[in-house]
Design a protein around this motif. Structure first.
Motif, PDB file in Angstrom:
ATOM      1  N   GLY A   1      20.851   6.699  23.365  1.00 28.23           N
ATOM      2  CA  GLY A   1      19.863   6.473  24.404  1.00 28.23           C
ATOM      3  C   GLY A   1      19.827   7.625  25.378  1.00 28.23           C
ATOM      4  N   GLU A   2      18.870   7.550  26.290  1.00 27.12           N
ATOM      5  CA  GLU A   2      18.685   8.624  27.251  1.00 27.12           C
ATOM      6  C   GLU A   2      18.068   8.061  28.525  1.00 27.12           C
ATOM      7  N   VAL A   3      18.412   8.689  29.640  1.00 26.98           N
ATOM      8  CA  VAL A   3      17.900   8.313  30.948  1.00 26.98           C
ATOM      9  C   VAL A   3      17.114   9.496  31.507  1.00 26.98           C
ATOM     10  N   GLN A   4      15.979   9.225  32.148  1.00 31.19           N
ATOM     11  CA  GLN A   4      15.175  10.283  32.770  1.00 31.19           C
ATOM     12  C   GLN A   4      15.941  10.890  33.939  1.00 31.19           C
ATOM     13  N   THR A   5      16.054  12.211  33.953  1.00 31.62           N
ATOM     14  CA  THR A   5      16.701  12.914  35.067  1.00 31.62           C
ATOM     15  C   THR A   5      15.632  13.594  35.914  1.00 31.62           C
TER      16      THR A   5
ATOM     17  N   ASP B   1      17.105   7.967  36.664  1.00 33.59           N
ATOM     18  CA  ASP B   1      16.730   6.566  36.791  1.00 33.59           C
ATOM     19  C   ASP B   1      17.981   5.712  36.897  1.00 33.59           C
ATOM     20  N   ASP B   2      17.917   4.694  37.719  1.00 34.71           N
ATOM     21  CA  ASP B   2      19.066   3.803  37.934  1.00 34.71           C
ATOM     22  C   ASP B   2      19.059   2.671  36.912  1.00 34.71           C
ATOM     23  N   ARG B   3      18.985   3.052  35.645  1.00 31.38           N
ATOM     24  CA  ARG B   3      18.867   2.042  34.590  1.00 31.38           C
ATOM     25  C   ARG B   3      19.492   2.572  33.300  1.00 31.38           C
TER      26      ARG B   3
ATOM     27  N   PRO C   1      22.774  -1.159  36.267  1.00 30.35           N
ATOM     28  CA  PRO C   1      22.586  -0.260  37.406  1.00 30.35           C
ATOM     29  C   PRO C   1      23.590   0.893  37.389  1.00 30.35           C
ATOM     30  N   LEU C   2      23.152   2.051  36.950  1.00 36.47           N
ATOM     31  CA  LEU C   2      24.060   3.202  36.849  1.00 36.47           C
ATOM     32  C   LEU C   2      24.639   3.589  38.206  1.00 36.47           C
ATOM     33  N   SER C   3      23.896   3.334  39.284  1.00 40.76           N
ATOM     34  CA  SER C   3      24.382   3.687  40.621  1.00 40.76           C
ATOM     35  C   SER C   3      25.651   2.940  40.988  1.00 40.76           C
TER      36      SER C   3
ATOM     37  N   GLY D   1      10.295   2.231  40.190  1.00 41.47           N
ATOM     38  CA  GLY D   1      11.706   1.950  39.991  1.00 41.47           C
ATOM     39  C   GLY D   1      12.615   2.775  40.878  1.00 41.47           C
ATOM     40  N   ARG D   2      13.897   2.506  40.717  1.00 39.61           N
ATOM     41  CA  ARG D   2      14.912   3.153  41.538  1.00 39.61           C
ATOM     42  C   ARG D   2      15.457   4.390  40.856  1.00 39.61           C
ATOM     43  N   ILE D   3      15.709   5.401  41.679  1.00 44.65           N
ATOM     44  CA  ILE D   3      16.352   6.620  41.208  1.00 44.65           C
ATOM     45  C   ILE D   3      17.712   6.695  41.884  1.00 44.65           C
ATOM     46  N   ALA D   4      18.745   6.876  41.079  1.00 49.73           N
ATOM     47  CA  ALA D   4      20.108   7.015  41.592  1.00 49.73           C
ATOM     48  C   ALA D   4      20.397   8.493  41.811  1.00 49.73           C
ATOM     49  N   VAL D   5      20.966   8.806  42.955  1.00 49.35           N
ATOM     50  CA  VAL D   5      21.371  10.177  43.276  1.00 49.35           C
ATOM     51  C   VAL D   5      22.896  10.163  43.339  1.00 49.35           C
TER      52      VAL D   5
END
Length: 111
Positions: free
Chosen positions: A85-89, A43-45, A52-54, A27-31
């Motif tokens: 909820g939570e997103v992986q950092t 994670d970009d989710r 898409p959080l990005s 998957g995509r990682i947003a920076v």
């Protein structure tokens, strides 16, 4: 720089209060870059509906999902306010304008 970190670009590649993505096998990682030039990766989710959080709005140390306005902490990945909820950092570093992400944290291969 620890050998655990790999270069992923330059801070100038990301607009202030914006994001860019890197692709991994899972998957995509947003920076993200804040107005104060702090950098965070996750994670970009969105945990709500997978938005898409990005593409969201960065404000302070948070991002608002563009789909349903969930607000996510860039520091912890946790949903803020009444949201759940939570997103992986992922650990990310900035050195001399270059960005590095922790290789061991990236989901690059199945275990």
């Amino acid at each position: 720089m620890s050998s655990d970190f790999i270069a992923i670009g330059h801070i100038q590649d990301i607009p202030r209060r914006g994001a860019r993505c890197i692709n991994t096998a899972f998957g995509r990682i947003a920076v993200f870059r804040t107005a104060e030039d702090e950098v965070f990766a996750m994670d970009d989710r969105c945990p709500h509906k997978g938005g898409p959080l990005s593409q969201g709005l960065v404000h302070g140390r948070a991002v608002t999902c563009p789909l349903h306005n969930f607000v996510i902490s860039l520091e912890s990945g946790a949903a803020l306010g009444a949201d759940e909820g939570e997103v992986q950092t992922y650990p990310v570093r900035l050195e001399d304008g270059r960005l590095f992400i922790a290789l061991s944290a990236l989901p690059l291969a199945a275990e």
